[in-house]
Design a protein around this motif. Structure first.
Motif, PDB file in Angstrom:
ATOM      1  N   GLY A   8       0.801  -1.223   0.000  1.00 44.61           N
ATOM      2  CA  GLY A   8       0.000   0.000   0.000  1.00 44.61           C
ATOM      3  C   GLY A   8       0.830   1.268   0.000  1.00 44.61           C
ATOM      4  N   SER A   9       2.157   1.140  -0.209  1.00 43.19           N
ATOM      5  CA  SER A   9       2.970   2.356  -0.236  1.00 43.19           C
ATOM      6  C   SER A   9       2.908   2.990  -1.624  1.00 43.19           C
ATOM      7  N   PRO A  10       2.661   4.300  -1.693  1.00 38.40           N
ATOM      8  CA  PRO A  10       2.676   4.970  -2.992  1.00 38.40           C
ATOM      9  C   PRO A  10       4.099   5.250  -3.477  1.00 38.40           C
ATOM     10  N   LYS A  11       5.113   5.024  -2.608  1.00 38.70           N
ATOM     11  CA  LYS A  11       6.502   5.354  -2.957  1.00 38.70           C
ATOM     12  C   LYS A  11       7.064   4.307  -3.913  1.00 38.70           C
ATOM     13  N   GLN A  12       7.940   4.766  -4.832  1.00 41.67           N
ATOM     14  CA  GLN A  12       8.537   3.861  -5.832  1.00 41.67           C
ATOM     15  C   GLN A  12       9.270   2.694  -5.187  1.00 41.67           C
ATOM     16  N   ASN A  13      10.182   3.005  -4.249  1.00 40.73           N
ATOM     17  CA  ASN A  13      10.925   1.937  -3.570  1.00 40.73           C
ATOM     18  C   ASN A  13      10.542   1.940  -2.100  1.00 40.73           C
ATOM     19  N   SER A  14       9.496   1.224  -1.803  1.00 40.24           N
ATOM     20  CA  SER A  14       8.955   1.239  -0.450  1.00 40.24           C
ATOM     21  C   SER A  14       9.883   0.528   0.535  1.00 40.24           C
ATOM     22  N   SER A  15      10.318   1.274   1.567  1.00 41.54           N
ATOM     23  CA  SER A  15      11.146   0.651   2.622  1.00 41.54           C
ATOM     24  C   SER A  15      10.333  -0.438   3.315  1.00 41.54           C
ATOM     25  N   THR A  16       9.059  -0.168   3.504  1.00 42.60           N
ATOM     26  CA  THR A  16       8.191  -1.157   4.180  1.00 42.60           C
ATOM     27  C   THR A  16       8.191  -2.467   3.408  1.00 42.60           C
ATOM     28  N   LEU A  17       8.101  -2.356   2.079  1.00 40.09           N
ATOM     29  CA  LEU A  17       8.023  -3.570   1.255  1.00 40.09           C
ATOM     30  C   LEU A  17       9.325  -4.364   1.328  1.00 40.09           C
ATOM     31  N   PHE A  85       2.327  -1.453   4.479  1.00 41.72           N
ATOM     32  CA  PHE A  85       2.074  -0.032   4.185  1.00 41.72           C
ATOM     33  C   PHE A  85       2.789   0.864   5.197  1.00 41.72           C
ATOM     34  N   PRO A  86       3.151   2.089   4.796  1.00 42.72           N
ATOM     35  CA  PRO A  86       3.689   3.066   5.748  1.00 42.72           C
ATOM     36  C   PRO A  86       2.536   3.783   6.440  1.00 42.72           C
ATOM     37  N   LEU A  87       2.796   4.293   7.621  1.00 46.97           N
ATOM     38  CA  LEU A  87       1.788   5.084   8.319  1.00 46.97           C
ATOM     39  C   LEU A  87       1.721   6.459   7.661  1.00 46.97           C
ATOM     40  N   TYR A  88       0.560   6.896   7.279  1.00 48.49           N
ATOM     41  CA  TYR A  88       0.356   8.240   6.724  1.00 48.49           C
ATOM     42  C   TYR A  88      -0.644   8.967   7.624  1.00 48.49           C
ATOM     43  N   GLU A  89      -0.183   9.998   8.296  1.00 46.80           N
ATOM     44  CA  GLU A  89      -1.043  10.769   9.212  1.00 46.80           C
ATOM     45  C   GLU A  89      -1.797   9.828  10.151  1.00 46.80           C
ATOM     46  N   TYR A  90      -1.069   8.899  10.725  1.00 50.47           N
ATOM     47  CA  TYR A  90      -1.590   7.924  11.683  1.00 50.47           C
ATOM     48  C   TYR A  90      -2.691   7.038  11.107  1.00 50.47           C
ATOM     49  N   GLY A  91      -2.709   6.909   9.807  1.00 48.73           N
ATOM     50  CA  GLY A  91      -3.682   6.036   9.162  1.00 48.73           C
ATOM     51  C   GLY A  91      -3.022   5.329   7.997  1.00 48.73           C
ATOM     52  N   VAL A 135       4.068  -2.599   9.015  1.00 48.56           N
ATOM     53  CA  VAL A 135       3.876  -1.149   8.981  1.00 48.56           C
ATOM     54  C   VAL A 135       5.187  -0.446   9.307  1.00 48.56           C
ATOM     55  N   ALA A 136       5.628   0.446   8.418  1.00 43.93           N
ATOM     56  CA  ALA A 136       6.847   1.215   8.706  1.00 43.93           C
ATOM     57  C   ALA A 136       6.465   2.659   9.001  1.00 43.93           C
ATOM     58  N   VAL A 137       7.111   3.237   9.988  1.00 50.16           N
ATOM     59  CA  VAL A 137       6.931   4.655  10.275  1.00 50.16           C
ATOM     60  C   VAL A 137       8.310   5.309  10.238  1.00 50.16           C
ATOM     61  N   VAL A 138       8.425   6.574  10.597  1.00 45.76           N
ATOM     62  CA  VAL A 138       9.689   7.283  10.433  1.00 45.76           C
ATOM     63  C   VAL A 138      10.832   6.540  11.127  1.00 45.76           C
ATOM     64  N   SER A 139      10.671   6.259  12.384  1.00 41.70           N
ATOM     65  CA  SER A 139      11.820   5.738  13.119  1.00 41.70           C
ATOM     66  C   SER A 139      11.569   4.375  13.755  1.00 41.70           C
TER      67      SER A 139
HETATM   68  C1  LIG Z   1       2.218  11.925   3.696  1.00 44.52           C
HETATM   69  C2  LIG Z   1       2.996  11.217   4.759  1.00 44.52           C
HETATM   70  C3  LIG Z   1       2.428  11.052   6.018  1.00 44.52           C
HETATM   71  C4  LIG Z   1       3.143  10.396   7.018  1.00 44.52           C
HETATM   72  N1  LIG Z   1       2.566  10.250   8.262  1.00 44.52           N
HETATM   73  C5  LIG Z   1       3.243   9.612   9.241  1.00 44.52           C
HETATM   74  C6  LIG Z   1       2.661   9.419  10.528  1.00 44.52           C
HETATM   75  O1  LIG Z   1       1.552   9.823  10.802  1.00 44.52           O
HETATM   76  N2  LIG Z   1       3.398   8.785  11.488  1.00 44.52           N
HETATM   77  C7  LIG Z   1       4.663   8.326  11.225  1.00 44.52           C
HETATM   78  O2  LIG Z   1       5.297   7.791  12.137  1.00 44.52           O
HETATM   79  N3  LIG Z   1       5.216   8.456  10.005  1.00 44.52           N
HETATM   80  C8  LIG Z   1       4.544   9.071   9.013  1.00 44.52           C
HETATM   81  N4  LIG Z   1       5.111   9.208   7.762  1.00 44.52           N
HETATM   82  C9  LIG Z   1       6.419   8.607   7.495  1.00 44.52           C
HETATM   83  C10 LIG Z   1       6.287   7.283   6.766  1.00 44.52           C
HETATM   84  O3  LIG Z   1       5.484   6.372   7.477  1.00 44.52           O
HETATM   85  C11 LIG Z   1       7.702   6.715   6.577  1.00 44.52           C
HETATM   86  O4  LIG Z   1       8.426   7.591   5.745  1.00 44.52           O
HETATM   87  C12 LIG Z   1       7.721   5.317   6.013  1.00 44.52           C
HETATM   88  O5  LIG Z   1       8.891   4.679   6.439  1.00 44.52           O
HETATM   89  C13 LIG Z   1       7.701   5.279   4.498  1.00 44.52           C
HETATM   90  O6  LIG Z   1       7.564   3.926   4.114  1.00 44.52           O
HETATM   91  P1  LIG Z   1       7.618   3.481   2.587  1.00 44.52           P
HETATM   92  O7  LIG Z   1       9.039   3.679   2.113  1.00 44.52           O
HETATM   93  O8  LIG Z   1       7.252   2.028   2.632  1.00 44.52           O
HETATM   94  O9  LIG Z   1       6.640   4.283   1.795  1.00 44.52           O
HETATM   95  C14 LIG Z   1       4.431   9.875   6.753  1.00 44.52           C
HETATM   96  C15 LIG Z   1       4.983  10.037   5.463  1.00 44.52           C
HETATM   97  C16 LIG Z   1       4.284  10.680   4.489  1.00 44.52           C
HETATM   98  C17 LIG Z   1       4.902  10.824   3.096  1.00 44.52           C
END
Ligand SMILES: Cc1cc2nc3c(=O)[nH]c(=O)nc-3n(C[C@H](O)[C@H](O)[C@H](O)COP(=O)(O)O)c2cc1C
Length: 148
Positions: A8-17, A85-91, A135-139
């Protein structure tokens, strides 16, 4: 088992994937599972239009002619679904939410109660399948495995 990874990641090279596949390598170390993945953003999935025709049809399909009916079939045939999928705005990212909305054909209109909660009858009982959330988030990397 037939395992379907929904990326569910819109990013080209998803770290989560990347992390999901590493985990799945371990799951499949004996090569006993059939694993395939779908990049949701590459599929044509229109928004649910809320017509609830699916509750009249009750055949697990949608009236909208796009890629979703094929995906519903693949989900129905899978023994396990991996939501990556990555977390986007806690969803969940928008394309994944659109896909989730479009799983409504797996439900029937009729409801029943166990005395505490109400449930829909199902055409395909998605929650009864094995599920893995990756699920991957920033850190932080959260891995929650749900077994039934
Ligand atoms: C639009 C957007 C919203 C995000 N919202 C959150 C969030 O609510 N909480 C969080 O911890 N990280 C958030 N992130 C960070 C992503 O979860 C993080 O960059 C993730 O590792 C990306 O994974 P991906 O490479 O698989 O897409 C957000 C990133 C983007 C681009």
């Amino acid at each position: 088992m037939k395992i379907l990874i929904l990326n569910g990641s819109p990013k080209q090279n998803s770290s989560t994937l990347v992390l999901t596949w590493e985990f799945m390598k371990g799951v499949n170390e004996n090569n006993e599972h059939q694993i395939e993945s779908v990049n949701i953003v590459e599929k044509k999935i229109n928004y649910c239009q809320g017509c609830l025709s699916c509750w009249i049809r009750q055949d697990g399909h949608c009236v909208i002619q796009d890629d979703m009916n094929g995906l519903l079939d693949r989900m129905a045939e899978s023994d396990m679904i991996v939501w990556s999928f990555p977390l986007y705005e806690y969803g969940v990212p928008g394309p994944l939410k659109t896909l989730l909305d479009r799983t409504n054909p797996f439900l029937k209109m009729r409801m029943y109660s166990d005395g505490k909660r109400f449930f829909h009858d199902t055409v395909v009982d998605l929650p009864k399948k094995r599920m893995l959330l990756s699920v991957a988030v920033v850190s932080h990397i959260l891995r929650i495995t749900l077994h039934h």
